[in-house]
Design a protein around this motif. Structure first.
Motif, PDB file in Angstrom:
ATOM      1  N   LEU A   1      -7.907  22.420  61.193  1.00 28.85           N
ATOM      2  CA  LEU A   1      -9.003  21.458  61.092  1.00 28.85           C
ATOM      3  C   LEU A   1      -8.738  20.228  61.969  1.00 28.85           C
ATOM      4  CD1 LEU A   1      -9.846  21.569  57.281  1.00 28.85           C
ATOM      5  CD2 LEU A   1     -11.298  22.349  59.160  1.00 28.85           C
ATOM      6  N   LEU A   2      -7.489  19.751  61.966  1.00 29.96           N
ATOM      7  CA  LEU A   2      -7.150  18.613  62.824  1.00 29.96           C
ATOM      8  C   LEU A   2      -7.294  18.984  64.291  1.00 29.96           C
ATOM      9  CD1 LEU A   2      -4.011  17.168  60.966  1.00 29.96           C
ATOM     10  CD2 LEU A   2      -6.299  16.161  61.102  1.00 29.96           C
ATOM     11  N   SER A   3      -6.910  20.219  64.626  1.00 27.95           N
ATOM     12  CA  SER A   3      -7.076  20.701  65.995  1.00 27.95           C
ATOM     13  C   SER A   3      -8.556  20.737  66.370  1.00 27.95           C
ATOM     14  CB  SER A   3      -6.469  22.097  66.146  1.00 27.95           C
ATOM     15  OG  SER A   3      -6.720  22.628  67.434  1.00 27.95           O
ATOM     16  N   ALA A   4      -9.392  21.243  65.457  1.00 25.49           N
ATOM     17  CA  ALA A   4     -10.830  21.302  65.718  1.00 25.49           C
ATOM     18  C   ALA A   4     -11.403  19.904  65.924  1.00 25.49           C
ATOM     19  CB  ALA A   4     -11.543  21.996  64.559  1.00 25.49           C
ATOM     20  N   ALA A   5     -10.937  18.947  65.120  1.00 25.72           N
ATOM     21  CA  ALA A   5     -11.440  17.573  65.236  1.00 25.72           C
ATOM     22  C   ALA A   5     -11.041  16.948  66.574  1.00 25.72           C
ATOM     23  CB  ALA A   5     -10.915  16.725  64.082  1.00 25.72           C
ATOM     24  N   THR A   6      -9.794  17.159  66.991  1.00 25.75           N
ATOM     25  CA  THR A   6      -9.343  16.573  68.256  1.00 25.75           C
ATOM     26  C   THR A   6      -9.968  17.284  69.451  1.00 25.75           C
ATOM     27  OG1 THR A   6      -7.329  17.932  68.035  1.00 25.75           O
ATOM     28  CG2 THR A   6      -7.175  15.622  67.393  1.00 25.75           C
ATOM     29  N   PHE A   7     -10.172  18.591  69.347  1.00 29.68           N
ATOM     30  CA  PHE A   7     -10.896  19.291  70.408  1.00 29.68           C
ATOM     31  C   PHE A   7     -12.344  18.805  70.465  1.00 29.68           C
ATOM     32  CE2 PHE A   7      -7.881  23.080  70.480  1.00 29.68           C
ATOM     33  CZ  PHE A   7      -7.551  22.919  71.818  1.00 29.68           C
ATOM     34  N   GLY A   8     -12.915  18.497  69.300  1.00 29.76           N
ATOM     35  CA  GLY A   8     -14.319  18.138  69.222  1.00 29.76           C
ATOM     36  C   GLY A   8     -14.696  16.893  69.997  1.00 29.76           C
ATOM     37  N   ILE A   9     -13.779  15.929  70.116  1.00 28.49           N
ATOM     38  CA  ILE A   9     -14.129  14.696  70.829  1.00 28.49           C
ATOM     39  C   ILE A   9     -14.129  14.889  72.336  1.00 28.49           C
ATOM     40  CG2 ILE A   9     -13.177  13.292  68.958  1.00 28.49           C
ATOM     41  CD1 ILE A   9     -10.882  12.561  70.835  1.00 28.49           C
ATOM     42  N   SER A  10     -13.686  16.063  72.806  1.00 29.38           N
ATOM     43  CA  SER A  10     -13.689  16.297  74.251  1.00 29.38           C
ATOM     44  C   SER A  10     -15.112  16.332  74.794  1.00 29.38           C
ATOM     45  CB  SER A  10     -12.973  17.606  74.582  1.00 29.38           C
ATOM     46  OG  SER A  10     -13.674  18.719  74.052  1.00 29.38           O
ATOM     47  N   GLY A  11     -16.090  16.719  73.948  1.00 24.33           N
ATOM     48  CA  GLY A  11     -17.473  16.781  74.400  1.00 24.33           C
ATOM     49  C   GLY A  11     -17.991  15.452  74.909  1.00 24.33           C
ATOM     50  N   PRO A  12     -18.072  14.419  74.050  1.00 23.88           N
ATOM     51  CA  PRO A  12     -18.559  13.121  74.526  1.00 23.88           C
ATOM     52  C   PRO A  12     -17.672  12.492  75.588  1.00 23.88           C
ATOM     53  CG  PRO A  12     -17.737  12.976  72.262  1.00 23.88           C
ATOM     54  CD  PRO A  12     -17.837  14.427  72.594  1.00 23.88           C
ATOM     55  N   LEU A  13     -16.351  12.686  75.511  1.00 21.08           N
ATOM     56  CA  LEU A  13     -15.468  12.140  76.538  1.00 21.08           C
ATOM     57  C   LEU A  13     -15.760  12.778  77.893  1.00 21.08           C
ATOM     58  CD1 LEU A  13     -12.044  12.001  74.632  1.00 21.08           C
ATOM     59  CD2 LEU A  13     -13.476  10.062  75.296  1.00 21.08           C
ATOM     60  N   GLY A  14     -15.864  14.107  77.896  1.00 19.80           N
ATOM     61  CA  GLY A  14     -16.148  14.802  79.144  1.00 19.80           C
ATOM     62  C   GLY A  14     -17.536  14.486  79.656  1.00 19.80           C
ATOM     63  N   LYS A  15     -18.499  14.358  78.760  1.00 17.43           N
ATOM     64  CA  LYS A  15     -19.868  14.058  79.171  1.00 17.43           C
ATOM     65  C   LYS A  15     -19.947  12.702  79.858  1.00 17.43           C
ATOM     66  CE  LYS A  15     -24.631  14.038  77.465  1.00 17.43           C
ATOM     67  NZ  LYS A  15     -25.507  14.231  76.277  1.00 17.43           N
ATOM     68  N   SER A  16     -19.190  11.722  79.383  1.00 15.46           N
ATOM     69  CA  SER A  16     -19.200  10.399  80.016  1.00 15.46           C
ATOM     70  C   SER A  16     -18.703  10.484  81.455  1.00 15.46           C
ATOM     71  CB  SER A  16     -18.335   9.418  79.212  1.00 15.46           C
ATOM     72  OG  SER A  16     -16.954   9.744  79.297  1.00 15.46           O
ATOM     73  N   LEU A  17     -17.722  11.346  81.712  1.00 13.65           N
ATOM     74  CA  LEU A  17     -17.217  11.529  83.078  1.00 13.65           C
ATOM     75  C   LEU A  17     -18.213  12.283  83.943  1.00 13.65           C
ATOM     76  CD1 LEU A  17     -13.501  12.439  82.244  1.00 13.65           C
ATOM     77  CD2 LEU A  17     -14.297  10.350  83.369  1.00 13.65           C
ATOM     78  N   LEU A  18     -18.822  13.325  83.374  1.00 13.54           N
ATOM     79  CA  LEU A  18     -19.796  14.111  84.125  1.00 13.54           C
ATOM     80  C   LEU A  18     -20.995  13.260  84.537  1.00 13.54           C
ATOM     81  CD1 LEU A  18     -19.718  17.381  81.990  1.00 13.54           C
ATOM     82  CD2 LEU A  18     -18.806  17.099  84.296  1.00 13.54           C
ATOM     83  N   GLU A  19     -21.447  12.403  83.626  1.00 11.61           N
ATOM     84  CA  GLU A  19     -22.589  11.542  83.935  1.00 11.61           C
ATOM     85  C   GLU A  19     -22.221  10.456  84.940  1.00 11.61           C
ATOM     86  OE1 GLU A  19     -23.896  10.146  80.142  1.00 11.61           O
ATOM     87  OE2 GLU A  19     -25.172  11.900  79.795  1.00 11.61           O
ATOM     88  N   ALA A  20     -20.924  10.195  85.091  1.00  6.22           N
ATOM     89  CA  ALA A  20     -20.465   9.203  86.068  1.00  6.22           C
ATOM     90  C   ALA A  20     -20.244   9.822  87.441  1.00  6.22           C
ATOM     91  CB  ALA A  20     -19.178   8.546  85.584  1.00  6.22           C
ATOM     92  N   GLY A  21     -20.463  11.136  87.570  1.00  3.21           N
ATOM     93  CA  GLY A  21     -20.341  11.779  88.878  1.00  3.21           C
ATOM     94  C   GLY A  21     -19.191  12.752  89.024  1.00  3.21           C
ATOM     95  N   TRP A  22     -18.434  12.979  87.963  1.00  4.39           N
ATOM     96  CA  TRP A  22     -17.346  13.946  88.032  1.00  4.39           C
ATOM     97  C   TRP A  22     -17.916  15.363  87.977  1.00  4.39           C
ATOM     98  CZ3 TRP A  22     -11.751  13.165  86.769  1.00  4.39           C
ATOM     99  CH2 TRP A  22     -11.375  11.822  86.911  1.00  4.39           C
ATOM    100  N   SER A  23     -17.269  16.286  88.688  1.00  2.00           N
ATOM    101  CA  SER A  23     -17.625  17.696  88.559  1.00  2.00           C
ATOM    102  C   SER A  23     -16.836  18.279  87.401  1.00  2.00           C
ATOM    103  CB  SER A  23     -17.296  18.457  89.844  1.00  2.00           C
ATOM    104  OG  SER A  23     -15.884  18.509  90.034  1.00  2.00           O
ATOM    105  N   SER A  24     -17.303  19.419  86.876  1.00  2.00           N
ATOM    106  CA  SER A  24     -16.585  20.048  85.769  1.00  2.00           C
ATOM    107  C   SER A  24     -15.184  20.460  86.203  1.00  2.00           C
ATOM    108  CB  SER A  24     -17.362  21.268  85.268  1.00  2.00           C
ATOM    109  OG  SER A  24     -17.542  22.210  86.314  1.00  2.00           O
TER     110      SER A  24
END
Length: 355
Positions: free
Chosen positions: A20-43
């Motif tokens: 469950l802790l692993s799922a929670a820490t993996f889960g925040i990668s979505g908004p973190l990654g999205k902030s970079l993608l919207e700033a111009g980063w490629s996947s």
């Protein structure tokens, strides 16, 4: 016997906590990654930075752990290579190819077919039909996942994208199998560190041949309702959603086995929705709340279909007796030290669990 049952119950309980802790820490990668993608980063840049930096961070503690035991690495090279190239790098590569051809929720739904793949593979391999609770839990959890991701909305589906999504699901299934089989082969920190190194090499090769574009900007990004440095999401997606998440995930999977761990991982999607709500203001709807409840219900159903008498690995060196196995055998039977068996993407648009 009661002592063994207590040890087994404690192992399973702690495994669920780690998962469950692993799922929670993996889960925040979505908004973190999205902030970079919207700033111009490629996947490719997001994935490369996440895996590469994680490899650099983990190499030192892994080397410290292996001091005086370097001969053990020979028996774990195959495991680390498969874990890094397939379960980490290719899983992300396939997911992003699916996202390029269809909406992220549909791609994510396809990838999270991994628990069903594991149940089906165990059925084909052993010719033993899954228990009713496992089948029911699979259906309930998948329905909940569909509601959380809102796949019933206006989504476009591309056949080639579906193929990429299914390939990502296979890689995610491999992640759980290898994590379970790594028990007793190498320490978790060494397995994850080696996997990150092999994963970085794989991503580097894909980028070098032009299959995975790598573009990054180094200005400010929008996160938590304010502008902040690009370093903040990069460090978060590396330290929390890679280093911590993968370490917790491999320990949890070793204690639960690949089947149960894969179902517990479905809760990551719920964590991702909550994290997105808090970090980037993407507010979930009532239907997503219902979906989260169904995911939890499905996990509970699968858990109750585990060994009735608390059977399961009591210790990394103690395999389960065949007669104590459930209808769908656990993959958590620890591999002997001489064995050499071979996060994801569960998040929001653009990046997720293994991405």
């Amino acid at each position: 016997m009661s002592t063994l049952r207590a040890l087994s119950a404690n192992r399973t309980t702690s495994g669920i906590v780690f998962a469950l802790l692993s799922a929670a820490t993996f889960g925040i990668s979505g908004p973190l990654g999205k902030s970079l993608l919207e700033a111009g980063w490629s996947s490719g840049a997001v994935v490369g930075a996440r895996i590469g930096l994680a490899a650099l961070i983990l190499v030192i503690p892994a080397a410290w752990t292996m001091r005086g035991q370097w001969s053990r690495l020979r028996g774990g090279l195959g495991l680390m290579a498969a874990y890094g190239s397939v379960a980490i790098a290719l899983c992300q590569f396939f997911y992003f190819n699916a996202v390029a051809r269809m909406s992220p929720p549909v791609a994510l739904m396809l990838e999270y077919l991994a628990p069903i793949i594991l149940v089906g593979w165990a059925w084909l391999r052993t010719r033993r039909r899954p228990g009713r609770l496992t089948v029911g839990g699979t259906v309930v959890a998948m329905l909940g996942l569909a509601l959380v991701l809102d796949v019933l909305g206006a989504q476009r589906v591309d056949p080639v994208g579906v193929a990429w999504g299914v390939a990502a699901a296979v890689c995610l299934a491999v992640y759980f199998v290898l994590s379970a089989k790594s028990d007793g082969v190498l320490p978790p920190v060494v397995t994850v560190a080696g996997g990150m190194v092999f994963g970085s090499v794989t991503i580097g090769v894909l980028a070098a041949v032009g299959v995975l574009p790598v573009e990054a900007t180094f200005g400010s990004v929008d996160l938590l309702g304010t502008e902040t440095s690009w370093l903040v999401p990069v460090l978060g997606i590396t330290l929390v959603s890679a280093v911590v998440a993968y370490l917790l995930g491999i320990v949890g999977t070793q204690r639960l086995g690949s089947k149960l761990a894969s179902f517990v991982s479905l809760t990551e999607v719920l964590f991702a929705v909550i994290a997105s709500w808090i970090m980037i203001g993407d507010v979930p709807g009532p239907v997503q709340g219902i979906g989260g409840a169904l995911i939890v219900a499905g996990v509970v159903m699968v858990r109750f279909d585990e060994p009735r008498a608390g059977a399961g690995p009591m210790h990394p060196a103690a395999p389960v007796a065949p007669e104590a196995l459930p209808a769908v055998p656990e993959e958590a039977d620890p591999a002997p030290a001489s064995a050499t068996p071979g996060g994801a993407p569960g998040g929001l648009p653009g990046v997720g669990r293994r991405a």
